[in-house]
Design an enzyme around this catalytic site. Structure first.
Site, PDB file in Angstrom:
ATOM      1  N   ILE A  21      -8.126   1.079   1.075  1.00  0.00           N
ATOM      2  CA  ILE A  21      -6.914  -0.229   0.362  1.00  0.00           C
ATOM      3  C   ILE A  21      -5.781  -0.196  -0.281  1.00  0.00           C
ATOM      4  CG2 ILE A  21      -8.874  -0.589  -1.179  1.00  0.00           C
ATOM      5  CD1 ILE A  21      -7.944  -0.096  -3.554  1.00  0.00           C
ATOM      6  N   LYS A  62      -4.589  -4.689  -2.662  1.00  0.00           N
ATOM      7  CA  LYS A  62      -2.864  -4.316  -2.722  1.00  0.00           C
ATOM      8  C   LYS A  62      -2.161  -4.214  -2.042  1.00  0.00           C
ATOM      9  CE  LYS A  62      -5.549  -1.155  -5.759  1.00  0.00           C
ATOM     10  NZ  LYS A  62      -5.038  -2.116  -7.475  1.00  0.00           N
TER      11      LYS A  62
END
Lengths: 434, 526
Positions: free
Chosen positions: A230, A270
């Site tokens: 991520i 993110k």
């Protein structure tokens, strides 16, 4: 009256990681209204590039109003609940994923499963890959949320892979083997490795050696690899990011059995600073896994509105490229600001090229080289110096004295203030300690 | 091989396996004299072993010891092919295969409910471009009132409603932690909407609202909170096919159907509940709660106040929970008033802790794509646990913000709910009248987006196979997708759920015409 799962402590929220947040909530810093409040340095969120998104939105009102060429698509979106996801969105997502990996890997949209955030993806993968009571090996230090996300409802166990500051917490083959043997001793069947690359909390990317070790290990033990990538869009410095898929390709493992035992988790939270959209995904070459995970995604589907909007944003390739580059620049300079500030006061940060945080060495401030001393230091930092930083023990770090500080979820002024408070902390400790 | 058990057994029946001897003894008659006992035991034993051998060879390949989750998952698939075979995934070896649960779920859906939905997806009816396609009557979706929402959107598409840039999408520069269980303002909006939709007889409290990405995860989360793996819920049948997935798949909770019958208009009876509960206890199954849907799916009837009080009494006496799925509460079209379990809980303070309600915007507000569900509970511990679990099934902030604007427009919401009900009512009337002309009757219903149709006279034989034959004819000959009662665990064959809110008025005659062909061909020859 309630189930065992509801009443046990497996939600993991008694960890100091989450307790720190709670303290912050009670007394949050605000430059005007509460300047002496606690500064939030424990939330790994990217808020540096909202202005870029906002200006895109201002120029592209259409998708916000559910409009596209040809009229309103509100009706279509309102009724769209196909767990296979909006095809246009999956196509853009697959291209974005490839771009982040410098196009060294291609992603087939049909092998993407959309989930409401990577939290949902991680849990679904556990349900799909392991029975209750089986285990995954996870390198330490690791994100505290895994104790909840991977274990709580699934009943899967985590067996930590030890690491050491001596070699900057890198993953070594002997540690993998040790963890595996440890699992055997505990009578836990190991189903796979669960790695985070780039690492949270270290902020480093795995080297090709480490990836090789992991792949060889997984082949040898006939187990899965889940690679939580991520933070792949937050790599702001060299060395470049190598995805597990790229590593497999380099070793020519494309048509072997390991190829369908490697699974990637990602999200837009993110990279894009869009946690609120709840867009996560699982990518795998295993047909069975994709089939099962797709149906399981019924428990956490992505809103069609989010899918549509993001297909538009990602479809604007020029904007996306610019956003990624600018975002990386900003992350790099933020990190530099934090690290140079801390270095002045003798606090060392682990060299890292990715992530939204730094892994800092506060061993010099410990009253003794123990986890109790680490907790003591942490309490002082929160209550006396008003900083919510996350203690290494909450990340299952094998050594006391390490902390994670986030740097992308506040203004420059606030970060500056945080560094000054750390100075105060260091000054108050034994002279020349650091 | 024939046997003539003539002689008395020569030896007494004192060999170790007494039961075995009882089987063997008649055969001893063949072989007299010396060795008679030996052969008399040997032949049947040998036969027995050969039988085992034969069975073993023709049984499915050996599997890993099936965990409870395996059997649970299998049950949810209503295995028509009755194959529990080969739970290992294709082409995988040893321990690296996916979990048993995944293997089972990955298999193509065997239930007619899902097969029908797939067929419509492959060949959807469209008046202009695909007039011979399959007409969707198998998905309880409401397309009747989306225009009202579209109109609202076009009227209110200003910065003040959609927010200036980032705010609309939940972007802000403040380092606040977005609560996974929903923004406060959204919970307020949902509580108000529920109050409005359910007739304003109860006032819903925002602090008891937990937001999830649809009602599907809401039910799963409650299942995880209220029951352990292997426990059970009692559920009046026929019931919504999705429950098998929502409750069994991962939470591993069993569903025990409490059968309702046409002679009672498919109304739940406490006696039947009691029987089911007692039988479960005898089997050693621990019942943790009752799952009701009100208005009921697929029948469309509603539980009255007395029954709701009786249910609470029942739950109290056995110390179990009540989960009330009220997702169709705002989609009523009959003359009865809807009564929420919340109203009963409000008046019975002592037992509030047992009551949990599921709601969402997929049916009453026609936006299943936006994924908004609600857990509403009177139990603080359940709320606390649920809030933590919503992280696995959370709602987009942008969606919440948009909906806050919409749902806060009280006048719009009231108009919407009223008009929507009227439209459902008129579609229902038209649809039922159309069926009646074909000689087909439905149960009297008052809520939901569907009707429960009696085609039992048209099936032959009068059993599940006959019902599925008719379903097949309807799907492949008449090209209408309806849900057969067996997919809903209905104990009486021949009942079907027809959803009518995916149609417009012009399409009703088309449906009836197609139905007519099949109905005529199935009518029993007198």
């Amino acid at each position: 009256m309630l189930s065992r799962k509801a009443t046990c402590k497996s939600h993991g929220e008694d960890s100091s990681y989450f307790l720190g947040w709670q303290e912050y909530e009670k007394n949050p810093h605000d430059p005007v209204r509460n300047p002496s409040g606690i500064i939030q340095l424990g939330l790994a969120e990217n808020q540096l590039s909202f202005d870029l998104l906002e200006s895109w939105i201002a120029k592209n009102q259409e998708p916000i109003g559910f409009m596209k060429k040809g009229g309103s698509i509100f009706r279509e979106l309102a009724l769209f609940q196909d767990y296979r996801g909006l095809p246009a969105f999956k196509k853009e997502l697959s291209e974005y994923m490839a771009a982040i990996r410098q196009d060294k890997v291609r992603f087939d949209p049909n092998n993407i499963v959309l989930t409401a955030g990577s939290t949902s993806a991680n849990e679904a993968l556990m349900f799909c890959l392991a029975e209750a009571g089986e285990a995954f090996l996870v390198p330490t230090p690791y994100y505290p949320g895994f104790d909840r996300d991977l274990k709580w409802r699934t009943g899967v166990e985590i067996v930590p892979i030890q690491s050491s500051s001596v070699n900057n917490f890198r993953i070594i083959p002997s540690a993998l083997e040790e963890a595996y043997q440890h699992a055997q001793k505990l009578h836990l069947k190991v189903k796979g490795l669960f790695i985070t690359n780039p690492s949270n909390p270290l902020g480093t990317t795995l080297s090709s050696h480490e990836l090789d070790h992991l792949i060889n290990f997984a082949i040898d033990k006939n187990i899965h690899i889940v690679s939580d990538e991520i933070y792949s869009g937050t790599v702001f410095d060299s060395p470049r990011f190598i995805s597990i898929m790229e590593a497999l390709k380099k070793k020519n493992l494309e048509n072997t059995t390991i190829w369908s035992r490697v699974h990637i988790v990602s999200s837009l939270s993110k990279d894009f600073g869009l946690p609120g959209f709840r867009i996560g995904m699982i990518y795998s070459n295993s047909e069975t896994l994709i089939a099962a995970a797709t149906k399981m995604s019924s428990f956490g589907l992505v809103s069609s509105q989010s899918q549509f909007l993001l297909s538009r944003i990602l479809g604007d390739k020029k904007f996306t490229r610019k956003y990624i580059m600018e975002n990386r620049k900003r992350l790099k300079s933020r990190r530099k600001m934090l690290v140079s500030g801390l270095q002045k006061y003798g606090i060392r940060c682990l060299e890292n090229n990715a992530g939204l945080f730094c892994w800092i060495d506060m061993r010099c401030l410990l009253s003794s080289y123990t986890f109790e001393a680490e907790m003591e230091l942490w309490r002082r930092i929160i209550f006396k110096y008003g900083l919510n930083i996350s203690p290494g023990s909450s990340f299952h770090c094998p050594e006391p004295g390490w902390f994670r500080i986030c740097f992308s979820n506040m203004s420059e002024e606030t970060l500056d203030l945080a560094v000054r408070r750390i100075k105060a902390l260091v000054d108050s400790s034994a002279p020349n300690a650091c | 091989m024939t046997r003539t058990p003539s002689a008395e057994p020569k030896e007494s029946n004192r060999s170790p396996t007494r039961t075995g001897m009882r089987l063997i003894v008649p055969l001893q008659g063949i072989v007299q004299g010396r060795g008679g006992l030996i052969l008399g035991s040997l032949i049947p034993c040998t036969l027995f072993y050969f039988l085992q051998f034969y069975l073993k060879r023709h049984r499915s390949p050996p599997q890993n010891p099936p965990s409870r989750s395996t059997s649970a998952a299998n049950l949810s698939e209503l295995p028509r092919s009755s194959s529990r075979a080969n739970l290992l995934s294709r082409g995988s070896t040893g321990r690296a295969h996916v979990s048993a649960r995944a293997s089972s779920i990955a298999k193509p859906n065997a239930s007619p409910y899902y097969i029908g939905l797939d067929r419509v997806r492959e060949d959807p009816y469209d008046e202009m471009s695909n007039p011979d396609g399959v007409i969707q009557l198998g998905l309880s979706e409401n397309r009747l009132s989306l225009d009202l929402i579209e109109e609202w959107l076009s009227r209110n598409c200003t910065d003040s409603i959609l927010g200036v840039g980032g705010d609309a999408l939940g972007l802000n520069g403040i380092a606040t932690y977005q609560p996974m269980d929903g923004l406060m303002e959204f919970k307020v909006a949902m509580a108000d909407f529920m109050t409005e939709a359910m007739g304003k007889t109860v006032s819903f409290d925002p602090s008891r609202v937990v937001v999830t990405s649809g009602a599907t995860p809401a039910l799963e989360i409650l299942s995880f909170c209220l029951a352990d793996h292997g426990n059970a819920f009692l559920v009046p049948a026929p019931y919504y096919p999705g429950f098998d997935r929502d409750i069994r798949w991962r939470a591993g909770v069993e569903l025990i159907p409490v059968h309702c019958r046409s002679c009672d208009n498919f109304t739940l009876s406490i006696t039947a509940l009691e029987q089911a509960f007692n039988q479960a206890r005898k089997r050693g199954q621990k019942v943790r709660g009752i799952l009701i849907s009100n208005p009921a799916n697929p029948v469309g009837n509603m539980l009255n106040k007395d029954m709701l009080y009786d249910l609470l009494d029942f739950a109290r006496e056995r110390n179990i929970h009540i989960i009330s799925d009220e997702i169709f509460a705002g989609s009523t079209y009959g003359n009865e008033e809807f009564v929420s379990m919340a109203e009963i809980a409000d008046s019975e303070d002592a037992d509030k802790d047992r009551v949990h309600i599921i709601y969402g915007l997929s049916k009453d507000f026609s936006i299943p794509g936006f994924r908004v569900g609600v857990i509403y509970s009177f139990n603080e511990s359940v709320l606390a646990a649920s809030r933590k679990l919503t992280r696995f099934s959370s709602v987009s902030t942008a969606t919440q913000k948009l909906l806050v604007s919409m749902l806060s427009d009280k006048r719009f919401i009231q108009e919407y709910l009223k008009t929507n009900k009227q439209r459902i009512r008129s579609m229902y009337d038209l649809f039922v009248a159309g069926l009646r002309e074909l000689g087909v009757e439905c149960t009297k219903s008052s809520g939901g987006l569907y009707c429960w149709v009696d085609l039992s006279r048209l099936i032959s034989p009068y059993n599940e196979k006959g019902e599925l034959d008719l379903w097949d004819k309807l799907l492949n000959r008449a090209k209408i997708n309806v849900t057969p009662g067996s997919a809903c665990h209905c104990i009486e064959p021949g009942w079907f759920r027809f959803c009518f809110t995916t149609l417009n008025e012009k399409e009703i005659p088309v449906v009836m015409e197609r139905m007519c062909k099949v109905v005529e061909s199935c009518k029993p020859s007198v």
